[in-house]
Design a protein around this motif. Structure first.
Motif, PDB file in Angstrom:
ATOM      1  N   ASP A 255       0.841  -1.194   0.000  1.00 54.20           N
ATOM      2  CA  ASP A 255       0.000   0.000   0.000  1.00 54.20           C
ATOM      3  C   ASP A 255       0.882   1.251   0.000  1.00 54.20           C
ATOM      4  O   ASP A 255       2.015   1.235   0.480  1.00 54.20           O
ATOM      5  CB  ASP A 255      -0.911   0.021   1.231  1.00 54.20           C
ATOM      6  N   VAL A 256       0.341   2.328  -0.530  1.00 52.48           N
ATOM      7  CA  VAL A 256       1.045   3.609  -0.585  1.00 52.48           C
ATOM      8  C   VAL A 256       0.199   4.659   0.133  1.00 52.48           C
ATOM      9  O   VAL A 256      -1.001   4.779  -0.123  1.00 52.48           O
ATOM     10  CB  VAL A 256       1.298   4.051  -2.041  1.00 52.48           C
TER      11      VAL A 256
ATOM     12  N   ARG B  82       3.088   6.206 -11.674  1.00 53.85           N
ATOM     13  CA  ARG B  82       2.827   4.935 -10.990  1.00 53.85           C
ATOM     14  C   ARG B  82       3.462   3.778 -11.756  1.00 53.85           C
ATOM     15  O   ARG B  82       3.283   3.652 -12.970  1.00 53.85           O
ATOM     16  CB  ARG B  82       1.317   4.730 -10.885  1.00 53.85           C
TER      17      ARG B  82
ATOM     18  N   LYS C  95      -9.381   6.128   0.091  1.00 53.30           N
ATOM     19  CA  LYS C  95      -8.754   4.918  -0.437  1.00 53.30           C
ATOM     20  C   LYS C  95      -9.067   4.751  -1.915  1.00 53.30           C
ATOM     21  O   LYS C  95     -10.208   4.907  -2.352  1.00 53.30           O
ATOM     22  CB  LYS C  95      -9.265   3.696   0.340  1.00 53.30           C
TER      23      LYS C  95
ATOM     24  N   GLY D 280      -1.917   1.170  -5.651  1.00 52.78           N
ATOM     25  CA  GLY D 280      -0.643   1.183  -4.935  1.00 52.78           C
ATOM     26  C   GLY D 280       0.455   0.491  -5.736  1.00 52.78           C
ATOM     27  O   GLY D 280       0.444   0.460  -6.965  1.00 52.78           O
ATOM     28  N   GLU D 281       1.416  -0.083  -5.016  1.00 57.30           N
ATOM     29  CA  GLU D 281       2.523  -0.760  -5.676  1.00 57.30           C
ATOM     30  C   GLU D 281       2.044  -2.047  -6.351  1.00 57.30           C
ATOM     31  O   GLU D 281       1.216  -2.774  -5.804  1.00 57.30           O
ATOM     32  CB  GLU D 281       3.613  -1.098  -4.649  1.00 57.30           C
TER      33      GLU D 281
ATOM     34  N   ASP E 260      -3.101  -0.809  -2.416  1.00 54.89           N
ATOM     35  CA  ASP E 260      -4.040   0.305  -2.438  1.00 54.89           C
ATOM     36  C   ASP E 260      -3.309   1.623  -2.206  1.00 54.89           C
ATOM     37  O   ASP E 260      -2.226   1.656  -1.602  1.00 54.89           O
ATOM     38  CB  ASP E 260      -5.117   0.116  -1.361  1.00 54.89           C
ATOM     39  N   LEU E 261      -3.928   2.695  -2.660  1.00 51.55           N
ATOM     40  CA  LEU E 261      -3.375   4.041  -2.501  1.00 51.55           C
ATOM     41  C   LEU E 261      -4.254   4.805  -1.526  1.00 51.55           C
ATOM     42  O   LEU E 261      -5.481   4.834  -1.663  1.00 51.55           O
ATOM     43  CB  LEU E 261      -3.335   4.763  -3.852  1.00 51.55           C
ATOM     44  N   TYR E 262      -3.621   5.404  -0.511  1.00 48.82           N
ATOM     45  CA  TYR E 262      -4.358   6.163   0.498  1.00 48.82           C
ATOM     46  C   TYR E 262      -3.873   7.612   0.492  1.00 48.82           C
ATOM     47  O   TYR E 262      -2.664   7.867   0.542  1.00 48.82           O
ATOM     48  CB  TYR E 262      -4.141   5.577   1.896  1.00 48.82           C
TER      49      TYR E 262
END
Length: 350
Positions: free
Chosen positions: A128-129, A152, A218, A223-224, A233-235
């Motif tokens: 996650d990022v 990304r 979220k 994410g990665e 996931d990207l937060y």
């Protein structure tokens, strides 16, 4: 005739499994943007909110229904699953079925056509990022939409193949009459070759009125990447910039106002410019002492859960004394006006 009946049966089954139409519930088209979905939800939520409809069970049920619809359509992963498999597919996600839930495969599985057994596999997922979303107090008061460009890393298919999903399996060998031996073997699948590339994508974020520091938004799968699984996931985590006039505590705003000694003694009338540009009147006719605090009801921040509820504004006064010396005549005039005896007291103020 039999084929037609089978098709009718499948259609009825599909409708039953699909469940409710969340797009229809919110009154938006299937191609609606996140902004349009959010706008529609807000409008309906304000109309059917339980605080506005006390003792109305139908309004409470409607509010619950539109909240469920918004929760699904506002999430990229859930929306994608809903578009493919309907409400039942989203429910299956919550039970660990993921986006690969197939209502027909599930149906046939119960009747012996295969697909009924599910093999539990360990989920492989990228990291996650977490990114700070730096916002102003004005944006948290009024709300805002921002577009963020982000580079990304993603995996793209190339020519050739590679080993993937490698695992250890046990195999049984007959070593003689009535004698068996179990050995462990490494087994891999063949997957397309991959390479890591960088893509620039735009992400639309909504800064909602009343959000507080630490709140996150979220974005599933942003994410990665993971070569043999889902991306993380990207937060976006809210972080408020320091404001020149106001300090926020919860839904309340705090500010300091410096006035002259003359204004402290005889009163004053002025306005404080609020975050959205409206003016907050401050009028004093009585003596205002140093450190005094007054409250302006409803002039704070909007509450995140209930936009109709506003915090308060607290104003603390500083008094600026004049510099220079007073003449003997001026000192006598001050004494005559104030008529105040000495109150000199030594004490521990800590």
């Amino acid at each position: 005739m039999v084929c037609r009946r089978v098709l009718v049966l499948f259609s009825i089954l599909l409708l039953a499994l699909a469940g409710r139409d969340f797009y229809k519930i919110l009154g938006v088209g299937r191609s609606a943007s996140k902004k349009e979905i959010k706008k529609a939800y807000r409008k309906l939520a304000m109309k059917y909110h339980p605080d506005k409809n006390p003792d109305d069970e139908s309004a409470a049920d409607k509010f619950k229904e539109i909240s469920e619809a918004y929760e699904t359509l506002a999430d990229d992963e859930k929306r994608k699953t809903f578009d493919k498999h309907g409400e039942e597919g989203v429910k299956k996600m919550g039970q660990g079925g993921g986006a690969n839930f197939d209502p027909f495969a599930n149906f046939f599985g119960h009747f012996g056509f295969g697909g009924g057994q599910e093999q539990e596999q360990q989920e492989r997922k990228g990291s996650d990022v977490v990114v700070d979303l730096v916002v102003t107090l004005e944006e948290l008061y009024l709300g805002n939409f921002v577009t963020i460009k982000r580079d990304r890393p993603v995996y793209k298919e190339t020519g050739g193949s590679r080993q993937c999903n490698c695992r250890m399996e046990m195999r049984t060998h007959m070593t003689g009459p009535g004698s068996f031996q179990m050995t462990q073997h490494r087994v891999c699948d063949q997957c397309p070759g991959l390479k890591l590339v960088t893509e620039t994508e735009e992400i639309e974020l909504e800064i909602e009125p009343g959000m507080i520091d630490g709140m996150v938004q979220k974005f599933s799968g942003k994410g990665e990447p993971h070569m043999e699984g889902e991306s993380g996931d990207l937060y976006f985590k809210v972080k408020t910039l320091r404001h020149s006039r106001f300090h926020r505590k919860g839904d309340d705003l705090y500010t300091n106002l410096t006035i002259s000694l003359q204004e402290a003694l005889i009163g004053f009338d002025m306005n404080i410019l609020h975050l959205d540009g409206h003016k907050v009147p401050v009028k004093r006719e009585a003596v205002t002492w140093y450190g005094a605090t007054i409250m302006k009801k409803g002039e704070g921040m909007p509450n995140f859960e209930n936009r109709n509820k506003l915090g308060n504004m607290y104003i603390t006064f500083d008094v600026k004394f004049p510099r220079g010396e007073l003449s003997a005549e001026e000192r006598a005039s001050v004494k005559a006006i104030l008529k105040q005896a000495s109150v000199q007291t030594v004490y521990n103020g800590l």
